[in-house]
Each structure stands twice: as structure tokens, then as C-alpha cells.
Design a protein around this motif. Structure first.
Motif, PDB file in Angstrom:
ATOM      1  N   ASP A  49      27.321  29.303  48.848  1.00  0.00           N
ATOM      2  CA  ASP A  49      27.624  30.675  48.430  1.00  0.00           C
ATOM      3  C   ASP A  49      26.513  31.157  47.487  1.00  0.00           C
ATOM      4  OD1 ASP A  49      30.075  32.791  48.012  1.00  0.00           O
ATOM      5  OD2 ASP A  49      28.816  32.580  46.229  1.00  0.00           O
ATOM      6  N   VAL A  87      30.268  40.110  40.513  1.00  0.00           N
ATOM      7  CA  VAL A  87      31.630  39.808  40.980  1.00  0.00           C
ATOM      8  C   VAL A  87      32.617  40.026  39.829  1.00  0.00           C
ATOM      9  CG1 VAL A  87      30.898  38.138  42.728  1.00  0.00           C
ATOM     10  CG2 VAL A  87      31.364  37.344  40.411  1.00  0.00           C
ATOM     11  N   THR A  88      33.897  40.106  40.155  1.00  0.00           N
ATOM     12  CA  THR A  88      34.921  40.286  39.122  1.00  0.00           C
ATOM     13  C   THR A  88      35.096  38.978  38.336  1.00  0.00           C
ATOM     14  OG1 THR A  88      36.693  39.538  40.573  1.00  0.00           O
ATOM     15  CG2 THR A  88      36.206  41.902  40.595  1.00  0.00           C
ATOM     16  N   SER A 121      37.822  37.258  37.884  1.00  0.00           N
ATOM     17  CA  SER A 121      38.642  36.261  38.588  1.00  0.00           C
ATOM     18  C   SER A 121      37.835  35.567  39.687  1.00  0.00           C
ATOM     19  CB  SER A 121      39.914  36.901  39.153  1.00  0.00           C
ATOM     20  OG  SER A 121      39.602  37.789  40.183  1.00  0.00           O
ATOM     21  N   THR A 122      36.948  36.323  40.339  1.00  0.00           N
ATOM     22  CA  THR A 122      36.085  35.705  41.351  1.00  0.00           C
ATOM     23  C   THR A 122      35.128  34.727  40.678  1.00  0.00           C
ATOM     24  OG1 THR A 122      36.222  37.696  42.698  1.00  0.00           O
ATOM     25  CG2 THR A 122      34.416  36.194  43.198  1.00  0.00           C
ATOM     26  N   CYS A 123      34.641  35.119  39.524  1.00  0.00           N
ATOM     27  CA  CYS A 123      33.743  34.251  38.748  1.00  0.00           C
ATOM     28  C   CYS A 123      34.465  32.942  38.393  1.00  0.00           C
ATOM     29  CB  CYS A 123      33.288  35.000  37.504  1.00  0.00           C
ATOM     30  SG  CYS A 123      32.041  34.127  36.560  1.00  0.00           S
ATOM     31  N   HIS A 158      36.945  31.613  39.936  1.00  0.00           N
ATOM     32  CA  HIS A 158      37.102  30.851  41.181  1.00  0.00           C
ATOM     33  C   HIS A 158      35.823  30.074  41.512  1.00  0.00           C
ATOM     34  CE1 HIS A 158      37.831  29.819  45.351  1.00  0.00           C
ATOM     35  NE2 HIS A 158      36.721  30.442  45.670  1.00  0.00           N
ATOM     36  N   HIS A 159      34.679  30.759  41.398  1.00  0.00           N
ATOM     37  CA  HIS A 159      33.408  30.101  41.712  1.00  0.00           C
ATOM     38  C   HIS A 159      33.174  28.890  40.799  1.00  0.00           C
ATOM     39  CE1 HIS A 159      32.136  32.755  44.800  1.00  0.00           C
ATOM     40  NE2 HIS A 159      31.837  33.799  44.036  1.00  0.00           N
ATOM     41  N   ARG A 163      26.599  40.452  50.113  1.00  0.00           N
ATOM     42  CA  ARG A 163      28.015  40.032  50.010  1.00  0.00           C
ATOM     43  C   ARG A 163      28.899  41.200  49.620  1.00  0.00           C
ATOM     44  NH1 ARG A 163      27.927  34.529  51.942  1.00  0.00           N
ATOM     45  NH2 ARG A 163      25.785  34.677  52.524  1.00  0.00           N
TER      46      ARG A 163
END
Lengths: 123, 123
Positions: A33, A59-60, A62-64, A66-67, A123
Motif C-alpha cells: 500500500d 488519509v483520515t 482512522s485510516t491512518c 488502520h495502516h 488512491r
């Protein structure tokens, strides 16, 4: 959870694979990714621990988060809790011991500003 | 489609990314699957073209076909049609030119028989 609870050290609760548990497929997937690869590239240059919010990522939050979880579970980063924040470092020594040359070669392949910008923008 | 139709050369219809289109994320994603990595490792040792059926893989024919499609679209392999079969070769020169050392380093990391068997068996 209130701030008093959060101040309890919870380092032990953050699960990390051991060096021998590092799995090549998981490592390659984590790095496939562009945003995660960018995080790893930044951590590779860092001289201290980074929080998730230190990165200017497209990215948001929450996405951060997650990553960072994917990177931790694949064994690429070590996370430790400090109060309400998580501090991140690259597991460079463990990765080099388990898969010699792999991280550096991938970071070199990624070290093309034009390529990196194009990938993330797509993306 | 009958066998007469299949005998028409259709090489031009099989799309491949050009060397400059090779994308690091796509390459790492393609190699993050243990079966695909095993296919690439076999092709790296091969001295001639391989058909999908040449590989003793623990997956169905349709899954195998899917894996070869992912590898082709990521630019890892070149496929050409010959009659009713597709012949596969590794795009080693293109990959080395675009991402120096990457393929060899990943293949070395994967070259652990114990690791490879455990990975594939776990799927």
C-alpha cells in the motif's frame, strides 16, 4: 476510557510478532500500500519515535490508525503507548535479521519522488 | 470457443504493462501471496516457458489462472498464447531495470523451504 485509565502503561497489551514470526507475505502485503510504504519510508529516516499524527498523510485519522495496525501486525513497526498516544518505530534490526536486504531494497525502489506522488494521488 | 478459433494467434490481445508502467505497489501485492511467490520462484529457475499446468500447486485450475492474471497485470510475467495454452515467462530484465535488486532480494527471502511450505499450507 478516561484519561486516568489511559495513563496506565499498556505496552504489554500491544501485540507484536516476534522476529521469528515475521512472515514474508505479511511484510510484502503491508508494504504493497503506497500510504503504508510512505509511513515506513518516513520512519526509516526518523531518529526518534513518531506518532500517527506526525505524518502529513492524505488519509483520515482512522485510516491512518488502520495502516499503523497493519504495519505492526506484519512486524514492520513497534508501537508503544505513552499516555493517550502511540509512538512508532521501525523494526529495522529485526527485519534485516529475518529478511536481509529486503527493506532497504524496497525503500530504494520506492525512492522515486515522481512515482511516490503518482501512486498516492491515484488512491 | 472451438479449437479452430483458439488456433488464431492472440498474443496481441493479452495486455501487459510496459516497463515504465511497472508499479511497485502492484509488484509487492502480486508477490504477497505465497502461491504467486512460489510460481515466480519456479519461473526464476526455469530455462523455458511454463504453462499454468506445469506447476504442482495446491489450488484449483481457476485459482491458478487468476494468480497468473495478477502476475501478468503487475508486470511480473509475460504470457503468450500458443494454441489452447498460455506460456509464461518471468519479466526478469524489465523488473531489474525498473526496480534494481528487488526481485532477487524477495526470492532470497522466500528461499527458506520450511517457511515456504508453512506459508502455503496455511492457506
Amino acid at each position: 476510557m478516561n484519561s486516568r485509565q489511559m495513563s496506565i502503561p499498556v505496552t504489554e497489551q500491544i501485540a507484536h510478532p516476534t522476529r521469528s514470526e515475521l512472515d514474508l507475505s505479511a511484510v510484502l502485503h503491508a508494504l504493497s500500500d503506497p500510504v503504508r510504504l510512505m509511513i515506513v519510508a518516513e520512519l526509516a529516516k526518523a531518529e526518534h519515535e513518531y506518532t500517527c499524527g506526525s505524518f502529513a498523510l492524505p488519509v483520515t485519522k482512522s485510516t491512518c490508525t488502520h495502516h499503523f495496525k497493519v504495519l505492526r501486525e506484519a512486524g514492520l513497526i513497534k508501537q508503544r503507548q505513552q499516555g493517550t498516544t502511540r509512538l512508532n518505530t521501525l523494526r529495522r534490526v529485526d527485519l534485516e535479521a529475518r529478511f536481509p536486504g529486503l527493506l532497504e531494497t524496497i525503500l530504494q525502489a520506492a525512492d522515486d519522488p515522481e512515482l511516490a506522488v503518482a501512486d498516492v494521488a491515484a488512491r
